[in-house]
Design an enzyme around this catalytic site. Structure first.
Site, PDB file in Angstrom:
ATOM      1  N   MET A 146       0.814  -1.209   0.000  1.00  0.00           N
ATOM      2  CA  MET A 146       0.000   0.000   0.000  1.00  0.00           C
ATOM      3  C   MET A 146       0.852   1.265   0.000  1.00  0.00           C
ATOM      4  O   MET A 146       2.054   1.229   0.259  1.00  0.00           O
ATOM      5  CB  MET A 146      -0.931  -0.007   1.221  1.00  0.00           C
ATOM      6  N   CYS A 147       0.209   2.385  -0.301  1.00  0.00           N
ATOM      7  CA  CYS A 147       0.849   3.698  -0.238  1.00  0.00           C
ATOM      8  C   CYS A 147       1.073   4.074   1.234  1.00  0.00           C
ATOM      9  O   CYS A 147       0.233   3.763   2.078  1.00  0.00           O
ATOM     10  CB  CYS A 147      -0.032   4.756  -0.897  1.00  0.00           C
ATOM     11  N   PRO A 148       2.177   4.749   1.582  1.00  0.00           N
ATOM     12  CA  PRO A 148       3.231   5.209   0.675  1.00  0.00           C
ATOM     13  C   PRO A 148       4.412   4.249   0.564  1.00  0.00           C
ATOM     14  O   PRO A 148       5.417   4.586  -0.046  1.00  0.00           O
ATOM     15  CB  PRO A 148       3.679   6.508   1.342  1.00  0.00           C
ATOM     16  N   LEU A 149       4.304   3.045   1.171  1.00  0.00           N
ATOM     17  CA  LEU A 149       5.460   2.151   1.161  1.00  0.00           C
ATOM     18  C   LEU A 149       5.839   1.709  -0.247  1.00  0.00           C
ATOM     19  O   LEU A 149       7.023   1.480  -0.525  1.00  0.00           O
ATOM     20  CB  LEU A 149       5.192   0.928   2.040  1.00  0.00           C
ATOM     21  N   ASN A 150       4.859   1.598  -1.144  1.00  0.00           N
ATOM     22  CA  ASN A 150       5.202   1.199  -2.512  1.00  0.00           C
ATOM     23  C   ASN A 150       6.096   2.247  -3.180  1.00  0.00           C
ATOM     24  O   ASN A 150       7.056   1.906  -3.883  1.00  0.00           O
ATOM     25  CB  ASN A 150       3.943   0.922  -3.339  1.00  0.00           C
TER      26      ASN A 150
END
Length: 213
Positions: A146-150
């Site tokens: 998921m965002c923002p880890l991607n």
């Protein structure tokens, strides 16, 4: 880091140190994204990183006082040993930041990277054939992240690549495909293609070309 290595090979050691500094700064700012922080200055980046991440144990204590450790420009008579030491420091720091994002994803249950990243069921075409990556580009499978880890994972991955190299990033539909390409463009990288991985467009592939900042 590619530019830092190239400059060191050309005996431009002081400028090489500056490129190592920039790599550390980029990695620190990327990790601060997970805290919802977008520092305006280098000093603020290092200060917030120290307060929010280093002091909380997200990175080893050896990275305390990060700004002072990496420095900006070396002295006029910077030695090859000094420049290569800074390159090594920067490379190690980027790897530590990558490991920290993995742990954050597990702890916060924001991703299933440890189970699915690069190991999930491969998407298939309308004819039922497995989707293959773009020729000349490594595939970075971030489906389920998921965002923002991607974005953080992609940014750190690109930091370890050479200018001009290409990376094919696999993302979920929705916020990931909306946000990650936009953020990479803002970082100055080239988005060469965006297209669905499967006929039902549950996932997308984004072809990125690394541009050295």
């Amino acid at each position: 880091l590619y530019q830092a290595r190239l400059l060191a090979e050309k005996h431009q050691y002081s400028v090489s140190v500056n490129k190592s500094y920039r790599a550390v700064l980029a990695a620190a700012k990327a990790l601060l994204v997970t805290e919802g922080i977008d520092p305006a200055t280098d000093a603020e980046t290092f200060s917030e990183f120290e307060r929010r991440l280093t002091e909380k144990g997200f990175v080893p204590a050896s990275y305390h006082n990060l700004g002072a450790q990496i420095g900006d420009l070396g002295p006029k008579d910077t030695s090859p040993e000094f420049a290569h030491a800074k390159i090594g420091f920067a490379r190690g720091f980027v790897e530590v930041c990558k490991a920290a994002t993995e742990q954050m994803g597990k702890d916060l249950k924001l991703s299933q990277a440890g189970k699915t990243e690069g190991a999930g069921k491969l998407p298939v075409t309308a004819a039922g054939a497995p989707v293959s990556g773009t020729a000349g580009a490594a595939v970075f499978d971030l489906r389920g992240v998921m965002c923002p880890l991607n974005y953080v994972k992609t940014k750190l991955k690109l930091e370890m690549m050479d200018a001009g190299e290409r990376l094919e990033v696999w993302l979920d539909a929705g916020d990931p495909i909306k946000n990650v390409p936009m953020s990479l463009r803002n970082d100055g990288h080239k988005i060469l293609a965006e297209e669905p991985l499967e006929p039902d467009a549950r996932h997308f592939k984004v072809l990125v070309e690394k541009v050295e900042g």
